[in-house]
Write a protein that holds these residues in place. Structure first.
Motif, PDB file in Angstrom:
ATOM      1  N   MET A   1       0.847  -1.175   0.000  1.00  0.00           N
ATOM      2  CA  MET A   1       0.000   0.000   0.000  1.00  0.00           C
ATOM      3  C   MET A   1       0.893   1.239   0.000  1.00  0.00           C
ATOM      4  N   LYS A   2       0.465   2.241  -0.764  1.00  0.00           N
ATOM      5  CA  LYS A   2       1.243   3.480  -0.838  1.00  0.00           C
ATOM      6  C   LYS A   2       1.105   4.256   0.451  1.00  0.00           C
ATOM      7  N   GLN A   3       2.208   4.702   0.981  1.00  0.00           N
ATOM      8  CA  GLN A   3       2.228   5.414   2.250  1.00  0.00           C
ATOM      9  C   GLN A   3       1.759   6.865   2.134  1.00  0.00           C
ATOM     10  N   GLU A   4       1.886   7.489   0.937  1.00  0.00           N
ATOM     11  CA  GLU A   4       1.535   8.912   0.835  1.00  0.00           C
ATOM     12  C   GLU A   4       0.046   9.168   1.087  1.00  0.00           C
ATOM     13  N   ASN A   5      -0.789   8.165   0.946  1.00  0.00           N
ATOM     14  CA  ASN A   5      -2.219   8.349   1.199  1.00  0.00           C
ATOM     15  C   ASN A   5      -2.608   8.060   2.649  1.00  0.00           C
ATOM     16  N   GLN A   6      -1.697   7.595   3.441  1.00  0.00           N
ATOM     17  CA  GLN A   6      -1.995   7.236   4.822  1.00  0.00           C
ATOM     18  C   GLN A   6      -2.332   8.447   5.690  1.00  0.00           C
ATOM     19  N   ASN A   7      -1.763   9.576   5.350  1.00  0.00           N
ATOM     20  CA  ASN A   7      -1.892  10.736   6.234  1.00  0.00           C
ATOM     21  C   ASN A   7      -2.718  11.877   5.649  1.00  0.00           C
ATOM     22  N   ILE A   8      -3.560  11.604   4.654  1.00  0.00           N
ATOM     23  CA  ILE A   8      -4.376  12.700   4.140  1.00  0.00           C
ATOM     24  C   ILE A   8      -5.519  12.971   5.112  1.00  0.00           C
ATOM     25  N   SER A   9      -5.879  14.229   5.201  1.00  0.00           N
ATOM     26  CA  SER A   9      -6.958  14.622   6.114  1.00  0.00           C
ATOM     27  C   SER A   9      -8.311  14.309   5.482  1.00  0.00           C
ATOM     28  N   ASP A  10      -9.349  14.397   6.298  1.00  0.00           N
ATOM     29  CA  ASP A  10     -10.695  14.193   5.784  1.00  0.00           C
ATOM     30  C   ASP A  10     -11.023  15.267   4.744  1.00  0.00           C
ATOM     31  N   ALA A  11     -10.571  16.494   4.975  1.00  0.00           N
ATOM     32  CA  ALA A  11     -10.819  17.581   4.023  1.00  0.00           C
ATOM     33  C   ALA A  11     -10.130  17.292   2.682  1.00  0.00           C
ATOM     34  N   GLU A  12      -8.912  16.780   2.729  1.00  0.00           N
ATOM     35  CA  GLU A  12      -8.205  16.428   1.497  1.00  0.00           C
ATOM     36  C   GLU A  12      -8.908  15.282   0.762  1.00  0.00           C
ATOM     37  N   TYR A  13      -9.408  14.321   1.542  1.00  0.00           N
ATOM     38  CA  TYR A  13     -10.158  13.215   0.957  1.00  0.00           C
ATOM     39  C   TYR A  13     -11.413  13.742   0.255  1.00  0.00           C
ATOM     40  N   ARG A  14     -12.162  14.607   0.914  1.00  0.00           N
ATOM     41  CA  ARG A  14     -13.380  15.178   0.334  1.00  0.00           C
ATOM     42  C   ARG A  14     -13.061  15.991  -0.928  1.00  0.00           C
TER      43      ARG A  14
END
Length: 102
Positions: A1-14
């Motif tokens: 699994m790519k680590q760069e997506n582990q720490n995105i915020s909920d706002a970034e996800y939205r």
């Protein structure tokens, strides 16, 4: 699994979700019998919101590509990487262009 997506915020996800492109499908060639007509277009608001007036057989095939198109992944069409050309499952059916639209 790519680590760069582990720490995105909920706002970034939205924001990523909101940036999904709408999808346009357009009938460009009709070989056999079909209820659809050449030039007909339909819009997916996003990959999970399919147009209601498209036959189920075509939607089944399009489902293989809607996420690619919505995310902007280039097609195999060397003449225009923004357009996927998809044949419906009927051997004498229709050919559709599927593309991301804003």
């Amino acid at each position: 699994m790519k680590q760069e997506n582990q720490n995105i915020s909920d706002a970034e996800y939205r924001k990523a979700w909101d940036n999904l492109g709408k999808i346009e499908i357009k009938l460009v060639e009709k070989i056999g019998q079909c209820k659809h007509t050449v030039g007909e277009t339909h819009i997916f608001k996003q990959p999970y919101q399919r147009p209601s007036d498209v036959c189920y057989a075509l939607l089944h095939v399009l489902d293989l590509y809607t996420w690619r198109v919505s995310l902007g992944f280039p097609s195999w069409n060397a003449d225009n990487r923004d357009i996927y050309r998809i044949h419906c499952p009927d051997a004498t059916g229709t050919i559709w262009e599927i593309r991301r639209v804003e």
